[in-house]
Scaffold this motif. Structure first.
Motif, mmCIF file in Angstrom:
data_model
loop_
_atom_site.group_PDB
_atom_site.id
_atom_site.type_symbol
_atom_site.label_atom_id
_atom_site.label_comp_id
_atom_site.label_asym_id
_atom_site.label_seq_id
_atom_site.Cartn_x
_atom_site.Cartn_y
_atom_site.Cartn_z
ATOM 1 N N TRP A 331 42.349 33.686 37.751
ATOM 2 C CA TRP A 331 41.496 34.665 38.248
ATOM 3 C C TRP A 331 42.494 36.067 36.758
ATOM 4 O O TRP A 331 43.361 36.282 36.801
ATOM 5 C CB TRP A 331 41.299 35.859 39.242
ATOM 6 C CG TRP A 331 40.539 37.069 39.181
ATOM 7 C CD1 TRP A 331 40.996 37.813 39.441
ATOM 8 C CD2 TRP A 331 39.356 37.287 38.996
ATOM 9 N NE1 TRP A 331 40.126 39.766 38.973
ATOM 10 C CE2 TRP A 331 38.439 38.381 38.764
ATOM 11 C CE3 TRP A 331 38.391 36.079 38.740
ATOM 12 C CZ2 TRP A 331 37.573 38.948 38.386
ATOM 13 C CZ3 TRP A 331 37.373 36.684 38.975
ATOM 14 C CH2 TRP A 331 36.709 38.015 38.249
ATOM 15 N N LYS A 332 41.130 36.070 35.810
ATOM 16 C CA LYS A 332 41.823 36.950 34.274
ATOM 17 C C LYS A 332 42.406 35.892 33.768
ATOM 18 O O LYS A 332 43.309 34.899 33.760
ATOM 19 C CB LYS A 332 41.424 38.254 35.093
ATOM 20 C CG LYS A 332 40.159 38.702 34.999
ATOM 21 C CD LYS A 332 39.330 39.935 35.338
ATOM 22 C CE LYS A 332 37.858 40.643 35.821
ATOM 23 N NZ LYS A 332 37.782 41.580 35.340
ATOM 24 N N ASP A 333 43.906 37.537 34.017
ATOM 25 C CA ASP A 333 45.118 37.088 33.741
ATOM 26 C C ASP A 333 46.259 37.191 34.265
ATOM 27 O O ASP A 333 47.470 37.337 34.145
ATOM 28 C CB ASP A 333 46.086 38.511 32.511
ATOM 29 C CG ASP A 333 44.886 38.074 30.460
ATOM 30 O OD1 ASP A 333 44.197 36.632 30.881
ATOM 31 O OD2 ASP A 333 44.855 39.333 30.242
ATOM 32 N N CYS A 334 46.144 37.324 35.473
ATOM 33 C CA CYS A 334 47.148 37.414 36.956
ATOM 34 C C CYS A 334 47.658 36.136 36.904
ATOM 35 O O CYS A 334 46.996 35.050 37.255
ATOM 36 C CB CYS A 334 46.247 38.246 37.985
ATOM 37 S SG CYS A 334 45.258 39.605 38.063
ATOM 38 N N ILE A 423 42.364 36.974 50.505
ATOM 39 C CA ILE A 423 43.141 37.658 48.962
ATOM 40 C C ILE A 423 41.811 37.980 48.241
ATOM 41 O O ILE A 423 41.186 36.979 47.614
ATOM 42 C CB ILE A 423 43.737 36.592 47.642
ATOM 43 C CG1 ILE A 423 44.612 36.441 49.161
ATOM 44 C CG2 ILE A 423 44.480 37.045 46.766
ATOM 45 C CD1 ILE A 423 46.049 34.789 48.411
ATOM 46 N N THR A 424 41.661 38.620 47.871
ATOM 47 C CA THR A 424 40.773 39.444 47.071
ATOM 48 C C THR A 424 40.479 39.605 45.459
ATOM 49 O O THR A 424 42.036 39.658 45.272
ATOM 50 C CB THR A 424 40.141 40.616 47.863
ATOM 51 O OG1 THR A 424 40.362 41.658 47.391
ATOM 52 C CG2 THR A 424 39.903 40.786 49.152
ATOM 53 N N TYR A 425 40.036 39.041 45.373
ATOM 54 C CA TYR A 425 39.508 39.227 43.464
ATOM 55 C C TYR A 425 38.188 39.993 43.216
ATOM 56 O O TYR A 425 38.548 40.616 42.347
ATOM 57 C CB TYR A 425 39.859 37.579 42.647
ATOM 58 C CG TYR A 425 38.442 37.086 42.851
ATOM 59 C CD1 TYR A 425 37.467 37.211 42.088
ATOM 60 C CD2 TYR A 425 38.671 36.731 43.894
ATOM 61 C CE1 TYR A 425 36.505 35.706 42.569
ATOM 62 C CE2 TYR A 425 37.268 35.144 44.177
ATOM 63 C CZ TYR A 425 37.121 35.660 43.515
ATOM 64 O OH TYR A 425 35.453 34.671 43.960
ATOM 65 N N ASP A 426 37.835 39.811 44.549
ATOM 66 C CA ASP A 426 35.768 40.465 44.377
ATOM 67 C C ASP A 426 35.478 40.939 45.624
ATOM 68 O O ASP A 426 35.902 40.064 46.705
ATOM 69 C CB ASP A 426 35.168 39.069 44.369
ATOM 70 C CG ASP A 426 33.588 39.745 43.505
ATOM 71 O OD1 ASP A 426 32.601 40.095 44.750
ATOM 72 O OD2 ASP A 426 32.930 39.632 42.617
ATOM 73 N N PRO A 427 34.539 42.204 45.102
ATOM 74 C CA PRO A 427 34.147 42.916 46.862
ATOM 75 C C PRO A 427 33.285 42.237 47.560
ATOM 76 O O PRO A 427 33.426 41.971 48.467
ATOM 77 C CB PRO A 427 33.183 43.921 46.317
ATOM 78 C CG PRO A 427 33.226 44.106 44.722
ATOM 79 C CD PRO A 427 33.721 43.056 43.962
ATOM 80 N N LYS A 428 32.928 40.945 47.105
ATOM 81 C CA LYS A 428 32.002 40.026 48.065
ATOM 82 C C LYS A 428 33.414 39.399 49.231
ATOM 83 O O LYS A 428 33.207 39.020 50.218
ATOM 84 C CB LYS A 428 31.455 38.321 47.242
ATOM 85 C CG LYS A 428 32.307 37.432 46.606
ATOM 86 C CD LYS A 428 31.408 36.863 45.698
ATOM 87 C CE LYS A 428 31.968 36.515 44.747
ATOM 88 N NZ LYS A 428 31.925 35.619 43.678
#
Length: 523
Positions: A331-334, A423-428
């Protein structure tokens, strides 16, 4: 014959989206026997072969336009198609397909859409303009409905239903396929250890390790290509694509019609339904069978109190170990969240757990799983081959707990009554966990290894409570998932009442997801 076109993120080797498609096809065929389905796919040849439907290249405008012209109805969904987090191109693509269908005079229904976030002013304006012209909007959660209303989408009815995958019954996925996947993974790791050979696919000597990478494990291994129906597509997702299906227009195989396909036949879930002896049966929605079909799901998962989930098949003499499945993605730069996962997983292995990394979007998630596995100090398993939808369902049913980032890792595990930690990266992700009463350990930006470990242990201690709650929550959600298809059919037949009865000409098709009766009895 009713002809339905389906637009979504299909043909990209994302098992979660393929599970959505399988459930959608099965429910449509159950409600409208003989329905002719055409899917807009990144890999149409693979989609035709796997699901027994017509498929056209989603990147070919003429092919898409011709398919819409010959179709009676467009279903846009399911999944989280309407978002611009990964870029506005993906949003524009799906809305363009909807606009083209309306220009051609076709009814359009949003099928269990997950909406947002849509952050750009242009994206919200375009969504409002086009969505206000469709015939019906169904969404998979209340938050998506609220997002539509806040954007000014209020002309068509916006109905909250449920994710299409929730229509699936766990009874149709026996334990054999999942147990075979685990046995294969353990066997290959054991052969490499006995042979004294370094595991293939592990960082080669001399190559710099990722920061903090621990000892390389013999469980990281290369396997031959899996000889299954759902082999990795030759035109799978490439570096130029985003998680929402963005690729340069014009890519792929060109126009692909329905040659050689069986539009009204086939079982989208493969052989698991037949193997479980459940095909053709309409189960009571109030008492879902467990994965082995031997009783209620809550009872089956309660049997996991001894560390063994319902239906789990173990080789003779194997010591019972608790199984934790981990589904991660980039997820992105994480990056730090992978360290936290590895640290928590190491502690669990030392306490007797067995950890298996499961890539959902193949092969994109394989590298994320591999990197997290490298960061661990303790032995672990890594599934290096692509799993079919039915294999993944079965495997999730054999696990004691799932730690997931991908939304459909959590959805599919919940269908199999396996407790989850998210583990959330998006509201869904948070929306589904909140809806099913399951814990969130943190976000990719602030995940802490200690808190993650505590959440996993707490979820394990509450496993019977969580399983019982899932049993209560998922039964009405399953009914609502079936209502999505019923609403789609009702909208079409209200517009074309003279077409009723046409779909029965080819006989009734059976699928893995059985529609429960309103009275809770088998018909």
């Amino acid at each position: 014959m009713l002809r339905v076109a389906v637009s979504g993120y299909y043909g990209f080797n994302n098992t979660g989206d393929e599970a959505i498609l399988a459930a959608l096809i099965t429910t449509l065929r159950a409600l409208a026997p003989g329905v002719d389905i055409t899917v807009f796919s990144h890999c149409p040849r693979e989609t035709r072969r796997l699901f027994g439907v017509r498929a056209v290249n989603r990147w070919n405008p003429l092919g898409v336009a011709f398919s819409l012209l010959r179709s009676d109805l467009l279903l846009s969904g399911g999944g989280g198609l309407l978002q611009d987090v990964t870029g506005v191109r993906s949003l524009c693509y799906y809305l363009a397909v909807v606009a083209l269908a309306k220009i051609l005079g076709k009814p359009v229904i949003y099928y269990a859409q997950g909406v947002g976030p849509i952050r750009t002013r242009f994206g919200r304006w375009l969504t409002r303009i086009i969505s206000n012209r469709v015939d019906l909007i169904t969404v998979r959660d209340q938050a998506s409905r609220d997002d539509f209303l806040q954007m000014g989408v209020n002309r068509p009815p916006v109905v909250v239903t449920a994710d299409p995958v929730l229509a699936v019954s766990p009874a149709h996925f026996g334990p054999e396929a999942g147990a075979a996947v685990l046995d294969r993974a353990r066997g290959e790791a054991g052969e490499e250890a006995e042979g004294g050979e370094p595991p293939r696919g592990v960082r080669p000597p001399g190559k710099a390790a990722a920061p903090g990478v621990g000892a390389e494990k013999a469980s990281l291994r290369e396997t031959p290509e899996k000889p299954s129906l759902e082999r990795e597509a030759a035109a799978g997702a490439g570096p130029g694509q985003t998680g929402s299906g963005e690729t340069p227009a014009g890519g792929g195989e060109g126009v692909a019609g329905g040659e050689g396909c069986t539009p009204s036949g086939g079982n989208p879930f493969g052989g698991c339904a037949a193997a479980s002896g459940q095909a053709g049966r309409r189960p009571d929605p109030r008492r879902e069978p467990s994965g082995n079909g031997s009783g209620g799901a809550a009872e089956g998962k309660a049997a996991a109190g001894a560390g063994q989930p319902a239906g789990r098949v173990r080789p003779a003499g194997e010591k019972k170990r608790r199984l934790l499945g981990i589904a991660v993605r980039d997820w992105k730069d994480c990056y730090e969240y992978k360290r936290a996962i590895a640290a928590a997983a190491d502690r669990l292995v030392r306490e007797g757990w067995e950890v298996v990394f499961i890539p959902f979007h193949f092969p994109r998630d394989l590298q994320s799983c591999r990197e997290t596995s490298w960061l661990m100090q303790e032995p672990n398993l890594l599934i290096r081959f692509k799993l079919s939808v039915e294999e993944l369902f079965s495997l999730l049913g054999q696990l004691d707990l799932v730690l997931g980032m991908r939304p459909h890792a959590l959805v599919m595990a919940s269908v199999m009554r396996t407790p989850c930690v998210g583990i959330t990266y998006d509201p869904k992700v948070a929306r589904f966990l909140e809806m099913t009463g399951q814990p969130v350990a943190g976000t990719v930006e602030d995940l802490d290894g200690e808190r993650l470990y505590e959440e996993i242990v707490r979820a394990w201690e509450r496993r019977q409570e969580i399983a019982a709650h899932l049993e209560q929550v998922l039964v009405p959600l399953r009914q609502r998932a079936w209502e999505t298809a019923a609403l789609a059919m009702s909208v079409f037949y209200s517009r074309y009442p003279h077409r009723r009865g046409e779909t029965g000409r080819n006989g009734r098709s059976q699928g893995a997801a059985e529609r429960p009766s309103k009275g809770g009895r088998n018909r």
